[in-house]
Design an enzyme around this catalytic site. Structure first.
Site, PDB file in Angstrom:
ATOM      1  N   ASP A 188       0.864  -1.190   0.000  1.00 22.64           N
ATOM      2  CA  ASP A 188       0.000   0.000   0.000  1.00 22.64           C
ATOM      3  C   ASP A 188       0.895   1.233   0.000  1.00 22.64           C
ATOM      4  OD1 ASP A 188      -2.092   1.724  -0.007  1.00 22.64           O
ATOM      5  OD2 ASP A 188      -2.929   1.123   1.917  1.00 22.64           O
ATOM      6  N   ILE A 209     -12.501   6.244   8.257  1.00 22.51           N
ATOM      7  CA  ILE A 209     -12.871   7.660   8.263  1.00 22.51           C
ATOM      8  C   ILE A 209     -13.516   7.917   9.618  1.00 22.51           C
ATOM      9  CG2 ILE A 209     -14.296   9.459   7.177  1.00 22.51           C
ATOM     10  CD1 ILE A 209     -14.337   7.623   4.658  1.00 22.51           C
ATOM     11  N   HIS A 221      -7.769   7.583   7.080  1.00 26.72           N
ATOM     12  CA  HIS A 221      -6.573   6.748   6.889  1.00 26.72           C
ATOM     13  C   HIS A 221      -6.768   5.909   5.635  1.00 26.72           C
ATOM     14  CE1 HIS A 221      -4.380   2.834   8.334  1.00 26.72           C
ATOM     15  NE2 HIS A 221      -3.614   3.523   7.496  1.00 26.72           N
ATOM     16  N   PRO A 250      -2.726   7.336  14.967  1.00 24.50           N
ATOM     17  CA  PRO A 250      -4.037   6.816  15.389  1.00 24.50           C
ATOM     18  C   PRO A 250      -3.922   5.590  16.280  1.00 24.50           C
ATOM     19  CG  PRO A 250      -3.520   6.024  13.200  1.00 24.50           C
ATOM     20  CD  PRO A 250      -2.378   6.911  13.609  1.00 24.50           C
ATOM     21  N   GLY A 251      -4.959   5.400  17.102  1.00 25.72           N
ATOM     22  CA  GLY A 251      -5.081   4.163  17.862  1.00 25.72           C
ATOM     23  C   GLY A 251      -5.976   3.207  17.098  1.00 25.72           C
ATOM     24  N   MET A 267     -10.169   1.484  16.546  1.00 21.03           N
ATOM     25  CA  MET A 267     -11.488   2.051  16.286  1.00 21.03           C
ATOM     26  C   MET A 267     -12.321   2.341  17.539  1.00 21.03           C
ATOM     27  SD  MET A 267     -13.277  -1.328  14.589  1.00 21.03           S
ATOM     28  CE  MET A 267     -14.949  -0.726  14.432  1.00 21.03           C
ATOM     29  N   HIS A 285       3.512   5.060  13.498  1.00 20.31           N
ATOM     30  CA  HIS A 285       2.376   5.402  12.625  1.00 20.31           C
ATOM     31  C   HIS A 285       1.038   5.072  13.265  1.00 20.31           C
ATOM     32  CE1 HIS A 285       1.700   1.187  11.862  1.00 20.31           C
ATOM     33  NE2 HIS A 285       0.971   1.357  10.774  1.00 20.31           N
ATOM     34  N   ALA A 331      -0.904   2.572  16.828  1.00 24.04           N
ATOM     35  CA  ALA A 331      -0.718   1.756  18.025  1.00 24.04           C
ATOM     36  C   ALA A 331       0.075   0.490  17.695  1.00 24.04           C
ATOM     37  CB  ALA A 331      -2.076   1.386  18.616  1.00 24.04           C
ATOM     38  N   LYS A 333     -15.729   2.083   8.369  1.00 23.27           N
ATOM     39  CA  LYS A 333     -14.747   1.102   7.870  1.00 23.27           C
ATOM     40  C   LYS A 333     -15.319   0.354   6.675  1.00 23.27           C
ATOM     41  CE  LYS A 333     -11.601  -0.050  11.594  1.00 23.27           C
ATOM     42  NZ  LYS A 333     -10.390   0.073  10.799  1.00 23.27           N
TER      43      LYS A 333
END
Length: 397
Positions: free
Chosen positions: A74, A165, A180, A302-303, A305, A326, A328, A396
């Site tokens: 990715d 999102i 993300h 970010p952590g 959800m 980048h 957790a 998601k």
């Protein structure tokens, strides 16, 4: 914490994580990377874990070489976030309509737009260079050029897995928009093509791990990869910019009376290659699951959800090649999470968040990730916290 140095074959492995807490497979991957003849430095972030091809949470600095599998499939995956003028007091009690409107505006999973998005009508989108970007698609690997139409329609779409999102609140009650995503299918196809090309090259036949096959400077293969790599990184950046524009449009319409305004967008890659200079050497720095954290540069960590995320500012620590984590980082694989947790666990761990709570996203459950607060604490010499966010809506694929 500061870093711990673990011996490596060609360079020491600088770890912003307790080596004893890192699974054996990831440590072996790191030791393998340290054997590469071209390596000049290796830094390991606190969200480190085993990854396909190369370790997630690794920063690999090489001279005259780059490893496509260490970038990952990715290419250009990363984050974008923007603070809005909305506050918690502006929000309705039921956020399901907002989530539905976001999902209608931005295709998720393998979805794509029916027609390519015209970015000219999107809030804040910089159209300069857009036409040139698509003209340059004619110069990428011939093997993927037939994907042009799909790449156009997937521009401005989320994807699946750990992409998301989110509609978030910071500790002062201000609303943030965050997302993300990466280079979608076109980035994956370009990566797969070049990884397979690298593995066939004679200079890679004696490596300890065939996944670490590299391209070396001043060769046609390196020139072709760099061309496609930087194009895909640009695709990922545009993809996030278009999604953010679509997201802002949804919010503007849903909160019309509030006349929402937006601060400048913060955006950062965390699977990519950059040309940077350290100790008098021009190096190719690969960050796989790591953000750039140069002095004063904003980033997003970010952590999961159900936990929260951090907006950070880099401290410019050259020992980490100006990098930070980048996210957790996973503490168990997707399959292990599916075996360990149920939809009931997911409901419990995402209580208070408007999101999917079905079996299709159990592998993304917060319990499958490391505690984000500990990960942040382990890199206090790499970044400073600007804002802590907690999601109230999470979309998601």
């Amino acid at each position: 914490m500061s870093y711990v140095e673990v011996p490596g074959a060609k360079v020491p492995i600088r770890m912003w994580a307790d080596p004893a807490s890192v699974e054996d497979g990831a440590m072996q991957q790191l030791r393998n990377v340290s054997t590469l003849p071209w390596i000049k430095g290796l830094a390991v972030m606190p969200d480190v874990h085993y990854g396909k091809g190369a370790t997630v949470g690794s920063v690999i600095a090489m001279h005259g070489a780059v490893c496509p599998a260490a970038v990952g499939v990715d290419i250009g995956c990363g984050m974008s976030a923007v603070k809005t003028s909305l506050t918690a007091n502006d929000l309705p009690g039921d956020l399901s309509r907002l989530r539905s409107k976001i999902e209608q505006a931005i295709p998720v999973g393998r979805g794509m737009h029916d027609e390519a998005v015209d970015p000219g009508g999107l809030h804040g989108f910089q159209t300069a260079g857009w036409d040139d970007f698509w003209t340059r698609f004619g110069g990428v690997a011939e093997a993927v050029r037939f994907r042009r139409e799909r790449a156009l329609k997937q521009m401005g779409t989320l994807g699946s897995g750990n992409h998301f999102i989110e509609f978030c609140l910071d500790e002062t009650g201000s609303v943030w928009l965050m997302l993300h995503s990466g280079s979608r299918n076109i980035g994956k196809e370009l990566a797969d093509h070049h990884i397979s090309q690298a593995q066939q090259l004679p200079h890679n036949q004696g490596l300890v791990d065939r996944d670490l096959a590299v391209f070396i400077a001043d060769t046609p293969q390196m020139a072709a990869y760099r061309n496609d790599l930087f194009w895909a990184q640009e695709y990922a950046k545009y993809n996030r910019a278009i999604m953010m524009g679509l997201f802002q449009d949804v919010v503007r319409k849903e909160f019309r009376k509030a006349k929402v305004t937006f601060e400048p967008v913060i955006s950062c890659h965390h699977n990519y290659v950059a040309e940077e200079r350290y100790e008098g050497m021009d190096l190719l720095v690969t960050r796989k699951g790591a953000i750039r954290a140069g002095g004063g540069e904003y980033g997003i960590i970010p952590g999961s959800m159900g936990t929260g995320s951090y907006i950070v500012r880099g401290l410019g620590n050259e020992k980490s090649f100006n990098s930070a984590s980048h996210g957790a980082g996973r503490r168990m694989s997707r399959n292990a999470a599916k075996r360990r947790f149920s939809t009931r666990d997911l409901e419990e761990q995402t209580r208070g968040v408007e999101c999917r709570k079905d079996s299709g996203v159990v592998d993304e459950i917060p319990g499958a990730y490391k505690p984000i607060e500990k990960v942040i604490d382990q890199q206090r010499d790499l970044v400073e916290v600007v804002a802590k966010l907690k999601q109230v809506v999470c979309v998601k694929g």
